[in-house]
Design a protein around this motif. Structure first.
Motif, PDB file in Angstrom:
ATOM      1  N   UNK A 339       0.833  -1.204   0.000  1.00  0.00           N
ATOM      2  CA  UNK A 339       0.000   0.000   0.000  1.00  0.00           C
ATOM      3  C   UNK A 339       0.868   1.254   0.000  1.00  0.00           C
ATOM      4  N   UNK A 340       1.999   1.197   0.682  1.00  0.00           N
ATOM      5  CA  UNK A 340       2.882   2.355   0.732  1.00  0.00           C
ATOM      6  C   UNK A 340       3.465   2.656  -0.645  1.00  0.00           C
ATOM      7  N   UNK A 341       3.815   1.614  -1.398  1.00  0.00           N
ATOM      8  CA  UNK A 341       4.312   1.813  -2.760  1.00  0.00           C
ATOM      9  C   UNK A 341       3.228   2.436  -3.642  1.00  0.00           C
ATOM     10  N   UNK A 342       1.988   1.977  -3.472  1.00  0.00           N
ATOM     11  CA  UNK A 342       0.868   2.554  -4.217  1.00  0.00           C
ATOM     12  C   UNK A 342       0.679   4.020  -3.823  1.00  0.00           C
ATOM     13  N   UNK A 343       0.795   4.285  -2.522  1.00  0.00           N
ATOM     14  CA  UNK A 343       0.654   5.653  -2.026  1.00  0.00           C
ATOM     15  C   UNK A 343       1.710   6.564  -2.635  1.00  0.00           C
ATOM     16  N   UNK A 344       2.933   6.064  -2.791  1.00  0.00           N
ATOM     17  CA  UNK A 344       4.011   6.883  -3.338  1.00  0.00           C
ATOM     18  C   UNK A 344       3.717   7.281  -4.782  1.00  0.00           C
ATOM     19  N   UNK A 345       3.160   6.363  -5.562  1.00  0.00           N
ATOM     20  CA  UNK A 345       2.817   6.674  -6.951  1.00  0.00           C
ATOM     21  C   UNK A 345       1.722   7.746  -7.013  1.00  0.00           C
ATOM     22  N   UNK A 346       0.699   7.575  -6.184  1.00  0.00           N
ATOM     23  CA  UNK A 346      -0.388   8.556  -6.163  1.00  0.00           C
ATOM     24  C   UNK A 346       0.128   9.907  -5.698  1.00  0.00           C
ATOM     25  N   UNK A 347       0.954   9.875  -4.671  1.00  0.00           N
ATOM     26  CA  UNK A 347       1.513  11.119  -4.115  1.00  0.00           C
ATOM     27  C   UNK A 347       2.314  11.876  -5.173  1.00  0.00           C
ATOM     28  N   UNK A 348       3.129  11.161  -5.960  1.00  0.00           N
ATOM     29  CA  UNK A 348       3.970  11.810  -6.964  1.00  0.00           C
ATOM     30  C   UNK A 348       3.123  12.554  -7.984  1.00  0.00           C
ATOM     31  N   UNK A 349       2.016  11.941  -8.397  1.00  0.00           N
ATOM     32  CA  UNK A 349       1.148  12.582  -9.384  1.00  0.00           C
ATOM     33  C   UNK A 349       0.488  13.837  -8.807  1.00  0.00           C
ATOM     34  N   UNK A 350      -0.013  13.750  -7.582  1.00  0.00           N
ATOM     35  CA  UNK A 350      -0.657  14.908  -6.956  1.00  0.00           C
ATOM     36  C   UNK A 350       0.368  16.003  -6.685  1.00  0.00           C
ATOM     37  N   UNK A 351       1.570  15.613  -6.231  1.00  0.00           N
ATOM     38  CA  UNK A 351       2.605  16.597  -5.940  1.00  0.00           C
ATOM     39  C   UNK A 351       2.986  17.383  -7.184  1.00  0.00           C
ATOM     40  N   UNK A 352       3.081  16.710  -8.319  1.00  0.00           N
ATOM     41  CA  UNK A 352       3.431  17.391  -9.569  1.00  0.00           C
ATOM     42  C   UNK A 352       2.412  18.483  -9.889  1.00  0.00           C
TER      43      UNK A 352
END
Length: 589
Positions: A339-352
């Protein structure tokens, strides 16, 4: 004050300043306690004098843990919980979905199970239920036969749900540390050092710290009542659970001062023994091979515990921390890791998207950055707010828009109390819900009121802001030659730890370092090899910097000499222990 190494404007646009401290006192501490001069200086810069140094360097619970009964509501909570234990009632733990909530829940679950109860765990879903107690959940617990609910890391402002629980005949104890209003909701007891009528000096406790005081008080009361007189009822070892307390305390970014220092210091020692099956499994999936530090808790373990509440199943973190079966713990830890790996992908998109929006804002004089987007995952907006706060050195609110509603999360900087500003907005009728503490807050409101809310927050924060208190300054603890940056130095520096909010991690400058190699690794990190004018080599890395002025300059240094500022960290690889500089800023030498 003269800029350190004459750096008036670094690559990150900051002026470097040596932390203030009396050099004579620093030298006295160094000599008396056999510490390097730079460590003595670190202590003085953090307000530690000669008399306070022994307890600071060796914080003990015996000296620092307060009597739990000094907190308002504690006596009533102890009486009610002891009654529930003696009568074998059904108790439910209603926890928040973040690390502080998960650790508080796990702590109470372990304590009550040891006493023979089978408590019910309830962690609300972040998206469908939101933060804190809600009426349907409280009534559902009553229908399941629950006699007593203990809310942890939430509940102080849950007026309607707690009133509904009371009307239904459900007793509630609130264990919290968030900002309180003058009037409190109806409950058997509300234990919160931030109650406006509570004179406690321990307002810096995390919720898990308050929960620990509760079990200390209940344990003492049961002992006095003769509950443990039978050999079939051994008294639990509360100290064995300090690893859980340390995790929640570090991850909730409360000041590591006073009793918090003792809780974290002793908790790290307990964690190193790997007695908690859940934490041991989590350390394994996070590939932690050395003795844990506050860094490991805040940046490796905490995000994984959080991941279930952010993008997965909300109760996974609490279940893992309360688990005694190594096999089950391994399964839960792996799920949280994924779940943390999934969270990192989602976070990167929102952060951009959030950075693009923040960079295009027109009013750069506001003491606040607020960005909002459709379809931003509510589970990552808090992390993105933290990233932007680091980038802009300002309070940041990140808002997810969905169907006419706005759900936001904010992170603040030292000196500006965001939680109080959000609470004031709620009292002014701008929010559907909201609360928090100085460094973090959450809120929800109608999207049409977002601009009004942003202006309200900006005005409130501007009134708190003292001239120059948020000027772009990087405070450092001194200069370290490349040859002196060794594991032995790090080991000595750690004596001033654990580091975190309230005991800022030390920042050092490696002066006149030449970058002999630089490349990009991972998700936008710049990795370097440094050498000094007098020899020596040092590994360095600048995280998430490839698209910044700092990262571009480092990648194109081509042997140019730079003053590099950041933190020193132990890098363990293939059995070797080496020192690494985590670069935060730089300036041409």
């Amino acid at each position: 004050m003269v800029a350190f190494l004459d750096v008036e404007r670094s690559l990150a646009g900051r002026r470097w300043r040596l932390r203030a401290g009396d050099e004579r006192h620093a030298e006295t501490i160094s000599q008396r306690f056999g510490l390097p001069s730079i460590v003595g200086r670190m202590l003085v810069a953090r307000g530690v004098d000669v008399d306070a140094a022994p307890l600071f360097l060796n914080p003990t619970l015996k000296a620092l843990l307060p009597d739990p009964l000094h907190l308002k509501g504690m006596t009533q909570a102890v009486e009610r919980l002891c009654h529930a234990i003696r009568e074998g009632e059904t108790v439910a733990i209603f926890g928040d979905y973040d690390v502080d909530g998960a650790t508080s829940s796990a702590l109470l679950l372990r304590f009550l199970r040891t006493l023979g109860l089978q408590p019910v765990l309830y962690i609300p879903d972040r998206i469908t239920e939101g933060y804190g107690p809600n009426t349907p959940a409280m009534l559902a617990l009553k229908e399941r036969g629950v006699d007593l609910v203990i809310t942890v890391d939430c509940g102080t402002t849950a007026f309607e749900p707690l009133q509904a629980a009371a009307t239904a005949g459900l007793d509630v104890i609130v264990v919290d540390h968030h900002e309180a209003e003058p009037i409190l909701p109806e409950a058997v007891a509300i234990i919160n050092p931030k109650r406006l009528d509570d004179p406690s000096e321990h307002k810096h406790l995390a919720a898990v710290g308050v929960a620990f005081l509760l079990i200390v008080a209940v344990n003492r009361a049961l002992r006095q009542q003769g509950w443990y007189s039978s050999s079939s009822r051994p008294e639990p070892d509360l100290m064995a659970w300090l690893d859980i307390v340390a995790l929640g305390t570090v991850c909730d970014v409360v000041p590591l001062v006073g009793v918090n220092r003792a809780l974290v210091t002793r908790g790290l020692e307990v964690m190193a023994r790997r007695g908690n099956a859940g934490l041991a499994a989590l350390a394994d999936v996070a590939k932690i091979t050395e003795a844990p530090t506050a860094f490991h808790l805040g940046y490796l373990l905490g995000p994984r515990v959080n991941a279930g509440g952010r993008v997965g199943q909300a109760d996974l973190g609490a279940r893992l921390l309360a688990c005694d079966d190594p096999a089950e713990a391994g399964v839960l830890a792996l799920r949280l890791h994924e779940y943390n790996a999934e969270r990192q992908d989602i976070e990167a998109a929102v952060l951009f998207e959030a950075i693009e929006q923040a960079e295009s804002r027109t009013n750069t004089d506001d003491p606040l950055v607020m960005v909002a987007g459709e379809n931003w995952h509510p589970g990552v907006i808090g992390i993105v707010a933290g990233r932007l706060k680091e980038r802009y050195n300002l309070p940041v609110c990140v808002v997810a828009l969905d169907g006419g509603m706005a759900k936001g999360s904010g992170r603040s900087v030292v000196g500006l109390d965001l939680g109080r500003a959000v609470l004031a907005a709620r009292e002014a009728g701008l929010l559907e819900a909201g609360g928090g503490h100085a460094m973090a807050a959450g809120f929800s409101l109608k999207a049409e009121r977002l601009d009004q809310f942003r202006q309200f927050l900006a005005d409130r924060l501007a009134s708190q802001l003292k001239e120059g208190s948020l000027s772009s300054v990087l405070e450092v603890d001194g200069a370290v030659d490349i040859r002196a940056a060794t594991p032995d130095l790090l080991q000595t520096v750690e004596k001033a730890g654990p580091f975190g909010a309230g005991n800022e991690p030390p920042k050092f400058v490696v002066p006149s370092a030449r970058i002999v190699r630089a490349d990009v690794v991972g998700q936008g990190h710049v990795r370097m090899t440094l050498t000094g004018a007098c020899g020596g080599r040092l590994k360095a890395i600048a995280f998430r910097s490839v698209d910044t002025d700092l990262g571009v300059a480092l990648l194109n240094a081509q042997g140019t000499a730079y003053h590099l500022a950041g933190s020193l960290r132990l890098d363990t690889w293939q059995g070797r222990n080496e020192c690494q500089l985590v670069v935060e800023d730089a300036a041409p030498a």
